[in-house]
Design a protein around this motif. Structure first.
Motif, PDB file in Angstrom:
ATOM      1  N   PRO A  47       0.668  -1.354   0.053  1.00  0.00           N
ATOM      2  CA  PRO A  47       0.024   0.103  -0.125  1.00  0.00           C
ATOM      3  C   PRO A  47       0.653   1.245   0.092  1.00  0.00           C
ATOM      4  CG  PRO A  47      -0.885  -1.734   1.574  1.00  0.00           C
ATOM      5  CD  PRO A  47       0.196  -2.051   1.045  1.00  0.00           C
ATOM      6  N   ALA A  48       2.152   1.330   0.754  1.00  0.00           N
ATOM      7  CA  ALA A  48       2.847   2.407   0.720  1.00  0.00           C
ATOM      8  C   ALA A  48       3.212   2.618  -0.712  1.00  0.00           C
ATOM      9  CB  ALA A  48       3.904   2.277   1.760  1.00  0.00           C
ATOM     10  N   ALA A  49       3.783   1.774  -1.189  1.00  0.00           N
ATOM     11  CA  ALA A  49       4.481   1.852  -2.807  1.00  0.00           C
ATOM     12  C   ALA A  49       3.378   2.216  -3.703  1.00  0.00           C
ATOM     13  CB  ALA A  49       4.855   0.417  -3.047  1.00  0.00           C
ATOM     14  N   ALA A  50       1.881   1.917  -3.516  1.00  0.00           N
ATOM     15  CA  ALA A  50       0.840   2.135  -4.290  1.00  0.00           C
ATOM     16  C   ALA A  50       0.691   3.946  -4.163  1.00  0.00           C
ATOM     17  CB  ALA A  50      -0.347   1.430  -3.874  1.00  0.00           C
ATOM     18  N   SER A  51       0.788   4.211  -2.816  1.00  0.00           N
ATOM     19  CA  SER A  51       0.533   5.816  -2.570  1.00  0.00           C
ATOM     20  C   SER A  51       1.582   6.475  -3.264  1.00  0.00           C
ATOM     21  CB  SER A  51       0.329   5.821  -0.897  1.00  0.00           C
ATOM     22  OG  SER A  51       1.650   5.848  -0.516  1.00  0.00           O
ATOM     23  N   VAL A  52       2.759   5.980  -3.077  1.00  0.00           N
ATOM     24  CA  VAL A  52       3.884   7.060  -3.679  1.00  0.00           C
ATOM     25  C   VAL A  52       3.820   6.758  -5.101  1.00  0.00           C
ATOM     26  CG1 VAL A  52       6.187   6.769  -4.005  1.00  0.00           C
ATOM     27  CG2 VAL A  52       5.478   6.272  -1.729  1.00  0.00           C
ATOM     28  N   ALA A  53       3.473   5.825  -5.801  1.00  0.00           N
ATOM     29  CA  ALA A  53       3.216   5.837  -7.146  1.00  0.00           C
ATOM     30  C   ALA A  53       2.283   6.572  -7.794  1.00  0.00           C
ATOM     31  CB  ALA A  53       2.915   4.303  -7.716  1.00  0.00           C
ATOM     32  N   ARG A  54       1.061   6.998  -6.943  1.00  0.00           N
ATOM     33  CA  ARG A  54      -0.019   7.723  -7.251  1.00  0.00           C
ATOM     34  C   ARG A  54       0.134   9.239  -7.087  1.00  0.00           C
ATOM     35  NH1 ARG A  54      -5.076   6.471  -4.253  1.00  0.00           N
ATOM     36  NH2 ARG A  54      -6.146   7.185  -6.263  1.00  0.00           N
ATOM     37  N   GLN A  55       1.275   9.685  -6.583  1.00  0.00           N
ATOM     38  CA  GLN A  55       1.806  10.743  -6.328  1.00  0.00           C
ATOM     39  C   GLN A  55       1.879  11.964  -7.582  1.00  0.00           C
ATOM     40  OE1 GLN A  55       2.313  12.706  -2.900  1.00  0.00           O
ATOM     41  NE2 GLN A  55       1.112  10.813  -2.824  1.00  0.00           N
ATOM     42  N   GLY A  56       1.970  11.565  -8.773  1.00  0.00           N
ATOM     43  CA  GLY A  56       2.139  12.399  -9.731  1.00  0.00           C
ATOM     44  C   GLY A  56       3.346  13.370  -9.833  1.00  0.00           C
ATOM     45  N   TYR A  57       4.416  12.489  -9.291  1.00  0.00           N
ATOM     46  CA  TYR A  57       5.786  13.350  -9.036  1.00  0.00           C
ATOM     47  C   TYR A  57       6.648  12.354  -9.694  1.00  0.00           C
ATOM     48  CZ  TYR A  57       9.039  16.629  -6.807  1.00  0.00           C
ATOM     49  OH  TYR A  57      10.073  17.134  -6.546  1.00  0.00           O
ATOM     50  N   PRO A  58       6.910  12.689 -11.120  1.00  0.00           N
ATOM     51  CA  PRO A  58       8.028  11.933 -11.892  1.00  0.00           C
ATOM     52  C   PRO A  58       9.568  11.911 -11.295  1.00  0.00           C
ATOM     53  CG  PRO A  58       6.553  13.262 -13.431  1.00  0.00           C
ATOM     54  CD  PRO A  58       6.584  13.695 -11.893  1.00  0.00           C
ATOM     55  N   GLU A  59      10.005  12.674 -10.675  1.00  0.00           N
ATOM     56  CA  GLU A  59      11.047  12.932 -10.284  1.00  0.00           C
ATOM     57  C   GLU A  59      11.410  12.304  -8.652  1.00  0.00           C
ATOM     58  OE1 GLU A  59       9.822  16.446 -12.590  1.00  0.00           O
ATOM     59  OE2 GLU A  59       9.287  15.482 -10.704  1.00  0.00           O
ATOM     60  N   HIS A  60      10.870  11.102  -8.749  1.00  0.00           N
ATOM     61  CA  HIS A  60      11.077  10.283  -7.314  1.00  0.00           C
ATOM     62  C   HIS A  60      11.570   8.746  -7.656  1.00  0.00           C
ATOM     63  CE1 HIS A  60       7.297   7.967  -7.908  1.00  0.00           C
ATOM     64  NE2 HIS A  60       7.725   7.081  -7.114  1.00  0.00           N
ATOM     65  N   ARG A  61      12.386   8.305  -6.531  1.00  0.00           N
ATOM     66  CA  ARG A  61      12.433   7.000  -6.691  1.00  0.00           C
ATOM     67  C   ARG A  61      12.136   6.460  -5.434  1.00  0.00           C
ATOM     68  NH1 ARG A  61      18.205   4.095  -7.470  1.00  0.00           N
ATOM     69  NH2 ARG A  61      17.869   2.338  -6.477  1.00  0.00           N
ATOM     70  N   HIS A  62      11.401   5.320  -5.280  1.00  0.00           N
ATOM     71  CA  HIS A  62      11.164   4.559  -4.030  1.00  0.00           C
ATOM     72  C   HIS A  62      11.645   3.196  -3.860  1.00  0.00           C
ATOM     73  CE1 HIS A  62       7.513   2.940  -1.349  1.00  0.00           C
ATOM     74  NE2 HIS A  62       8.777   3.335  -0.726  1.00  0.00           N
ATOM     75  N   ASP A  63      12.693   3.216  -2.645  1.00  0.00           N
ATOM     76  CA  ASP A  63      13.372   2.136  -2.397  1.00  0.00           C
ATOM     77  C   ASP A  63      12.679   1.398  -1.317  1.00  0.00           C
ATOM     78  OD1 ASP A  63      16.163   2.368  -4.153  1.00  0.00           O
ATOM     79  OD2 ASP A  63      15.466   4.620  -3.003  1.00  0.00           O
ATOM     80  N   ILE A  64      12.542   0.151  -1.504  1.00  0.00           N
ATOM     81  CA  ILE A  64      11.981  -0.743  -0.409  1.00  0.00           C
ATOM     82  C   ILE A  64      13.051  -1.698   0.065  1.00  0.00           C
ATOM     83  CG2 ILE A  64       9.989  -2.471   0.344  1.00  0.00           C
ATOM     84  CD1 ILE A  64       8.367  -1.010  -1.770  1.00  0.00           C
ATOM     85  N   VAL A  65      13.411  -1.655   1.220  1.00  0.00           N
ATOM     86  CA  VAL A  65      14.460  -2.504   1.667  1.00  0.00           C
ATOM     87  C   VAL A  65      14.223  -3.506   2.809  1.00  0.00           C
ATOM     88  CG1 VAL A  65      16.115  -0.968   0.890  1.00  0.00           C
ATOM     89  CG2 VAL A  65      15.511  -0.707   3.196  1.00  0.00           C
ATOM     90  N   ALA A  66      14.819  -4.579   3.209  1.00  0.00           N
ATOM     91  CA  ALA A  66      14.512  -5.384   4.094  1.00  0.00           C
ATOM     92  C   ALA A  66      15.074  -4.946   5.583  1.00  0.00           C
ATOM     93  CB  ALA A  66      15.189  -6.965   3.991  1.00  0.00           C
ATOM     94  N   PRO A  67      14.597  -5.278   6.563  1.00  0.00           N
ATOM     95  CA  PRO A  67      15.018  -4.910   7.844  1.00  0.00           C
ATOM     96  C   PRO A  67      16.531  -5.158   7.885  1.00  0.00           C
ATOM     97  CG  PRO A  67      12.952  -5.980   8.204  1.00  0.00           C
ATOM     98  CD  PRO A  67      13.381  -6.117   6.624  1.00  0.00           C
ATOM     99  N   GLY A  68      17.338  -4.343   8.492  1.00  0.00           N
ATOM    100  CA  GLY A  68      18.831  -4.395   8.780  1.00  0.00           C
ATOM    101  C   GLY A  68      19.679  -3.960   7.459  1.00  0.00           C
ATOM    102  N   MET A  69      18.836  -3.664   6.315  1.00  0.00           N
ATOM    103  CA  MET A  69      19.468  -3.114   5.550  1.00  0.00           C
ATOM    104  C   MET A  69      19.419  -1.335   5.107  1.00  0.00           C
ATOM    105  SD  MET A  69      20.922  -5.732   3.959  1.00  0.00           S
ATOM    106  CE  MET A  69      21.482  -4.842   2.364  1.00  0.00           C
ATOM    107  N   GLU A  70      18.745  -0.761   6.035  1.00  0.00           N
ATOM    108  CA  GLU A  70      18.074   0.548   5.956  1.00  0.00           C
ATOM    109  C   GLU A  70      19.479   1.568   6.129  1.00  0.00           C
ATOM    110  OE1 GLU A  70      16.960  -0.619  10.183  1.00  0.00           O
ATOM    111  OE2 GLU A  70      16.944  -1.524   8.343  1.00  0.00           O
ATOM    112  N   ARG A  71      20.418   1.060   6.794  1.00  0.00           N
ATOM    113  CA  ARG A  71      21.629   2.024   7.188  1.00  0.00           C
ATOM    114  C   ARG A  71      22.353   2.110   5.850  1.00  0.00           C
ATOM    115  NH1 ARG A  71      26.517   1.562  11.295  1.00  0.00           N
ATOM    116  NH2 ARG A  71      27.743   3.191  10.426  1.00  0.00           N
ATOM    117  N   ASP A  72      22.483   0.972   5.450  1.00  0.00           N
ATOM    118  CA  ASP A  72      23.371   1.116   4.003  1.00  0.00           C
ATOM    119  C   ASP A  72      22.566   1.775   2.724  1.00  0.00           C
ATOM    120  OD1 ASP A  72      25.672  -0.227   5.289  1.00  0.00           O
ATOM    121  OD2 ASP A  72      24.996  -2.261   4.795  1.00  0.00           O
TER     122      ASP A  72
END
Length: 649
Positions: A47-72
């Motif tokens: 759902p979070a990814a869907a809400s980002v995709a619907r923003q109408g803001y082409p200059e974005h990139r959405h990164d979804i990472v597994a727990p423990g990978m957020e710092r890197d």
């Protein structure tokens, strides 16, 4: 039924109202490149990814990472020189419609290190809204996160050794580097924190909330009610004919004493009295603020000194306009100015609230030593004044579909402070086949414009209907030089209609130059030239109108207004200076056009239109006496009013 984001009970409209986002920022720079980072372990990230995709803001990139990978992952984002801004979106949260555009525009316009918007909290229904505090350090689940857009450089300073805690990072930034916008940007499951800081507030006006300043005061009071405070309206009196001779209001003051409020918000009293004596008595008993909807409190008589400098030295009997509203006998002006200054200078005197940077400057220059002035934002119904289908609005209102329509709007269109002659000359230079004028407000003699293609619907007392007339037009123009703020440029801008105005007074706040409209030097030729340019340039009008909607919604919503008063209340010790998030009632969401359940607008915001007989009499009076009201006429009206009152009793 689930929304496109997969959420039951999605509280936003399926077809979201709004305007198309221009391809670049107002100054021509590209929109910020935004990286959104979500850690999938916090819940279902789809759902979070869907809400980002619907923003109408082409200059974005959405990164979804597994727990423990957020710092890197964050380290890589912050090392990317192409990234301008970062948003940390928890997996269980969703972005509200248009959130990235609103946050990114404010980040670009303000140069802030971080911009936060409102959270919408929900279970199976909306439970409240809140926003990060500007004081203290919020902790745990109450700390800011997905509602904050960070500049990459600012966030990088806090992410050198560990994944940054958003609450700690927000609190560590200097206040000047933080901004809050008054529109929803995040949807989050939960309920607002329990608050025990609601105040009892009396909202005091002279004769009510009809007309420009009255409407402004009512909207500000309504915003405080949405912030959880108990607001009680009180009116000083109902006898405007007696205002020049009335300083005591026992019934109104008794009502305030009976309510025993924590705070009194005063505004627009000159319709009931020419003094501040009642305000002084009220302020001596309890904390009081006086909203400067005009400069009446700072002069001996008038609301706008114009080019007169007497208020700086002391108003006296040589006042150039004692017979102009609000009228006062010349022999009383010096004494009245001294009495007002005594009220403002008293240790218990009211704090002055300025609705623009210009008004704050004038207040600090004209108020006596000891008086305090603080900034305040006015509130506007951002869900009522909204862009619509211009063609459909014109068909409904009977306006020509293909013409360029220029809007002028005021309670009294040809009033002495509205620059009527400059406005008329500029309009006459462009009006003609294909270019028309819509004049909203009282206009006893439409022929004064000398324009054939003129549409004059008169006074409009319905906010919904007024918004429709605004939205049907292409450009709003004013030649006023005397506005503490200027409400019509904001109302028009919220409808996606840019404003052309003089670069003066409070208009430098209500019109964001190059963003929500254009400001020109106070010269009729400059106004006329800019008007010709904008009439000929539909692309420029469309671009300015789009930015007007986005920027003004963020800065002049009911939430923005309530937050500005909240800052004053905390400074004065009336609210605890703690880390608690300022919160709002669920109804606040209905004040935005993208809400699934939008609230209706107010009715009766202006006086009922005068009859043809009254209009003719008023035109005759103006032809003989101008807009002045001689003292003997005022005394006769006062006597007649008193006799009517005695007969009624």
């Amino acid at each position: 039924m689930k929304s496109a984001c997969g959420i039951d009970g999605w509280p936003f409209a399926v077809a979201e109202a709004g305007v198309a986002r221009p391809d670049t920022l107002p100054d021509g720079r590209p929109w910020p490149q935004i990286r959104v980072l979500t850690v999938s372990g916090g819940g279902d990230a789809a759902p979070a990814a869907a809400s980002v995709a619907r923003q109408g803001y082409p200059e974005h990139r959405h990164d979804i990472v597994a727990p423990g990978m957020e710092r890197d992952a964050l380290a890589g984002i912050l090392a990317d020189a192409a990234t301008d801004a970062v948003l940390l979106l928890p997996a269980g949260d969703l972005l509200a419609p248009g959130a990235l555009v609103a946050l990114a525009l404010e980040l670009a316009l303000s140069g802030a290190a971080a911009v936060a918007g409102l959270r919408v909290l929900y279970t199976d229904h909306v439970t409240g809204l809140d926003v990060p505090s500007l004081t203290g350090t919020e902790t745990g689940a109450e700390g800011p996160c997905g509602e904050v857009l960070w500049s990459r450089d600012a966030l990088a300073r806090f992410a050198l050794r560990r994944f940054p805690d958003p609450a700690e990072t927000w609190a560590t930034l200097p206040a000047s580097a933080r901004r809050r916008i008054g529109r929803p940007v995040l949807l989050k499951r939960g309920r607002p924190a329990t608050r025990n800081d609601a105040l009892s507030i009396v909202s005091l006006t002279g004769t009510g909330t009809v007309g420009g300043a009255g409407v402004a005061h009512r909207r500000l009071s309504d915003a405080l009610a949405l912030a959880g405070h108990a607001v009680t309206p009180v009116i000083l009196g109902q006898r405007p004919m007696a205002a020049e001779w009335t300083d005591r209001f026992p019934q109104a003051e008794a009502e305030i004493d009976a309510a025993d409020p924590d705070f009194v918000l005063v505004g627009n009293v000159h319709g009931a009295t020419r003094s501040l004596d009642a305000v002084g008595r009220i302020a001596a008993k309890r904390p009081t603020a006086l909203v400067l909807h005009d400069l009446f409190a700072l002069t001996g008589r008038c609301c706008h000194p114009r080019d007169c400098t007497k208020a700086e030295r002391g108003c006296d009997s040589a006042c150039p306009g004692p017979d102009e509203y609000p009228q006062l006998s010349p022999r009383r002006i010096a004494g009245m100015h001294a009495r007002k200054r005594d009220v403002l200078a008293a240790p218990s005197g009211p704090i002055l609230l300025a609705n623009s940077a210009w008004t704050q400057g004038r207040s600090e220059a004209l108020a006596p030593a000891g008086a305090e002035t603080r900034p305040v934002s006015l509130a506007f119904p951002t869900g009522i004044f909204r862009p619509g289908d211009r063609g459909a609005l014109r068909r409904r209102l009977g306006l020509p579909g293909a013409d360029v329509l220029i809007l002028v709007s005021s309670v009294i269109v040809d009033g002495p402070d509205k620059g009527f002659s400059d406005l008329r000359d500029a309009l006459q230079a462009v009006a003609g086949p294909g270019v028309g004028v819509v004049a909203i407000g009282r206009l006893d003699d439409p022929g004064r414009f000398g324009i054939a293609n003129l549409h004059a619907p008169g006074l409009i007392g319905s906010e919904e209907e007024l918004g429709a007339w605004y939205g049907a037009c292409d450009l709003h123009v004013t030649a006023s030089r005397h506005e503490t703020l200027g409400q019509t440029p904001i109302e028009a801008g919220l409808c996606g209609v840019p404003t052309l105005a003089y670069r003066t007074s409070g208009l430098t706040t209500s019109v964001i130059d190059g963003v929500s409209g254009r400001l020109v030097d106070c010269d009729p030729a400059s106004l006329a030239a800019a008007l010709r340019d904008l009439v000929a340039d539909g692309a420029a009008r469309g671009r300015l109108g789009a930015f007007a909607r986005i920027s003004l919604e963020s800065r002049f919503s009911p939430a923005s207004a309530a937050l500005s008063v909240d800052a004053v209340l905390r400074e004065r010790g009336l609210l605890p200076d703690t880390a608690a998030r300022p919160g709002f009632a669920p109804d606040l969401l209905g004040h935005f056009p993208f809400a699934a359940e939008r609230l209706p607008g107010a009715e009766g915001t202006v006086q009922a239109p005068s009859s043809p007989v009254v209009r003719r009499l008023r035109r005759t009076k103006q032809a003989v006496l101008g807009r002045r009201m001689p003292l003997f006429v005022r005394r006769c009206l006062y006597l007649a009013d008193a006799l009517r009152g005695s007969a009624a009793r």
